[in-house]
Write a protein that holds these residues in place. Structure first.
Motif, mmCIF file in Angstrom:
data_model
loop_
_atom_site.group_PDB
_atom_site.id
_atom_site.type_symbol
_atom_site.label_atom_id
_atom_site.label_comp_id
_atom_site.label_asym_id
_atom_site.label_seq_id
_atom_site.Cartn_x
_atom_site.Cartn_y
_atom_site.Cartn_z
ATOM 1 N N HIS A 96 0.853 -1.184 0.000
ATOM 2 C CA HIS A 96 0.000 0.000 0.000
ATOM 3 C C HIS A 96 0.889 1.233 0.000
ATOM 4 O O HIS A 96 1.964 1.235 0.594
ATOM 5 C CB HIS A 96 -0.899 0.020 1.236
ATOM 6 C CG HIS A 96 -1.924 -1.067 1.243
ATOM 7 N ND1 HIS A 96 -3.227 -0.869 0.850
ATOM 8 C CD2 HIS A 96 -1.831 -2.381 1.573
ATOM 9 C CE1 HIS A 96 -3.895 -2.002 0.956
ATOM 10 N NE2 HIS A 96 -3.066 -2.944 1.386
ATOM 11 N N LEU B 298 1.060 5.256 1.009
ATOM 12 C CA LEU B 298 0.444 6.329 1.784
ATOM 13 C C LEU B 298 0.462 7.587 0.924
ATOM 14 O O LEU B 298 1.526 8.141 0.645
ATOM 15 C CB LEU B 298 1.217 6.558 3.088
ATOM 16 C CG LEU B 298 0.669 7.630 4.020
ATOM 17 C CD1 LEU B 298 -0.708 7.260 4.550
ATOM 18 C CD2 LEU B 298 1.637 7.855 5.168
ATOM 19 N N THR C 154 -6.033 8.767 6.966
ATOM 20 C CA THR C 154 -5.050 8.472 5.926
ATOM 21 C C THR C 154 -5.733 8.095 4.628
ATOM 22 O O THR C 154 -6.846 7.575 4.625
ATOM 23 C CB THR C 154 -4.139 7.309 6.346
ATOM 24 O OG1 THR C 154 -4.949 6.171 6.619
ATOM 25 C CG2 THR C 154 -3.309 7.663 7.560
ATOM 26 N N ALA C 155 -5.049 8.356 3.537
ATOM 27 C CA ALA C 155 -5.494 7.905 2.226
ATOM 28 C C ALA C 155 -4.396 6.994 1.690
ATOM 29 O O ALA C 155 -3.258 7.433 1.494
ATOM 30 C CB ALA C 155 -5.731 9.081 1.293
ATOM 31 N N THR C 156 -4.725 5.728 1.520
ATOM 32 C CA THR C 156 -3.770 4.763 0.985
ATOM 33 C C THR C 156 -4.384 4.109 -0.236
ATOM 34 O O THR C 156 -5.595 4.129 -0.429
ATOM 35 C CB THR C 156 -3.431 3.671 2.019
ATOM 36 O OG1 THR C 156 -4.616 2.982 2.381
ATOM 37 C CG2 THR C 156 -2.780 4.259 3.256
ATOM 38 N N ARG C 157 -3.514 3.527 -1.048
ATOM 39 C CA ARG C 157 -3.988 2.786 -2.214
ATOM 40 C C ARG C 157 -3.110 1.553 -2.394
ATOM 41 O O ARG C 157 -1.923 1.564 -2.070
ATOM 42 C CB ARG C 157 -3.967 3.650 -3.467
ATOM 43 C CG ARG C 157 -2.602 4.125 -3.872
ATOM 44 C CD ARG C 157 -2.625 5.037 -5.102
ATOM 45 N NE ARG C 157 -1.412 5.818 -5.168
ATOM 46 C CZ ARG C 157 -0.242 5.350 -5.627
ATOM 47 N NH1 ARG C 157 -0.156 4.123 -6.079
ATOM 48 N NH2 ARG C 157 0.817 6.120 -5.641
ATOM 49 N N HIS D 256 -1.572 -4.973 10.528
ATOM 50 C CA HIS D 256 -2.972 -4.550 10.610
ATOM 51 C C HIS D 256 -3.707 -5.431 11.610
ATOM 52 O O HIS D 256 -3.635 -6.660 11.538
ATOM 53 C CB HIS D 256 -3.594 -4.640 9.216
ATOM 54 C CG HIS D 256 -4.937 -4.003 9.096
ATOM 55 N ND1 HIS D 256 -5.197 -2.725 9.515
ATOM 56 C CD2 HIS D 256 -6.103 -4.476 8.594
ATOM 57 C CE1 HIS D 256 -6.469 -2.429 9.272
ATOM 58 N NE2 HIS D 256 -7.034 -3.477 8.719
ATOM 59 N N HIS E 265 -7.184 1.259 5.733
ATOM 60 C CA HIS E 265 -6.272 2.317 6.123
ATOM 61 C C HIS E 265 -5.632 1.937 7.452
ATOM 62 O O HIS E 265 -6.223 1.205 8.242
ATOM 63 C CB HIS E 265 -7.024 3.642 6.270
ATOM 64 C CG HIS E 265 -7.792 4.017 5.045
ATOM 65 N ND1 HIS E 265 -7.177 4.485 3.914
ATOM 66 C CD2 HIS E 265 -9.111 3.956 4.759
ATOM 67 C CE1 HIS E 265 -8.090 4.703 2.988
ATOM 68 N NE2 HIS E 265 -9.265 4.389 3.470
#
Length: 194
Positions: free
Chosen positions: A50, A52, A61-64, A137, A148
């Motif tokens: 992922h 950040l 947070t914005a994750t992809r 996680h 996230h």
């Protein structure tokens, strides 16, 4: 407590197996350790990678998902890694590589095995800091491709870590994220206007 390693998408694993069986792909990879490997090599420990992208003012947070990474094992140790990426046609092999992040990932995974709480391992990249962390996680049943970092999740910076951040020292997201956010931009927010 054992880590709950999520299953990689079958096409991602197949693409790595195909690349490993291709003399051309292995030879062109410029990974001497993979070329020198004695005996069979196998992809293991698939980890979703992922990125950040930003942290908002309220700490969200914005994750992809950027891909899946497989450690390539030869004998008792990882000698290289293989990355896959999502294309319009599905999951595809991207490249082989070696270097400090391979051994550092393996070390962090061993370190995480001693944590009493179960975690789902992932990788979290912070491109602006040239930083990669093992993201543990807390929701082991979560879809590994989404989500996230939660405040109580753990981040273990991999070596080499940015100056002032100790590699292989576990941090709660709530502790480390503000430090990373402050370092990325003078205003302290990832993705904030300059």
């Amino acid at each position: 407590m054992p880590l709950r390693v999520p299953p990689a998408p079958a096409p991602a694993l197949r693409s790595v197996l195909t690349a490993l069986s291709s003399p051309t792909a292995v030879r062109e990879a410029r990974t001497p350790a993979l070329l020198r490997a004695q005996g069979p090599v196998a992809p293991e420990l698939p980890l979703p990678v992922h990125v950040l992208d930003r942290v908002t003012a309220d700490g969200a947070t914005a994750t992809r998902l950027a891909g899946w990474r497989f450690l390539i094992r030869s004998g008792e140790r990882a000698v290289a890694a293989a990355d896959t990426m999502l294309t319009p046609d599905g999951w595809a092999f991207s490249h082989f590589f070696e270097g400090p992040y391979v051994t550092s990932t393996e070390r962090a995974l061993r370190q995480a095995e001693s944590v009493p709480q179960p975690y789902q391992p992932r990788l979290l990249s912070v491109p602006e800091l040239y930083m990669l962390t093992l993201w543990l996680h807390g929701d082991c049943a979560a879809d590994a491709a989404t989500g996230h970092p939660a405040a109580t999740d753990l981040l273990i910076p991999l070596a080499p870590a940015p100056p002032g951040i100790a590699a292989h020292r576990p941090h709660r997201v709530a502790e480390l994220l503000p430090v990373l956010t402050h370092r990325v931009t003078p205003s302290g927010l990832l993705g904030s206007p300059a």
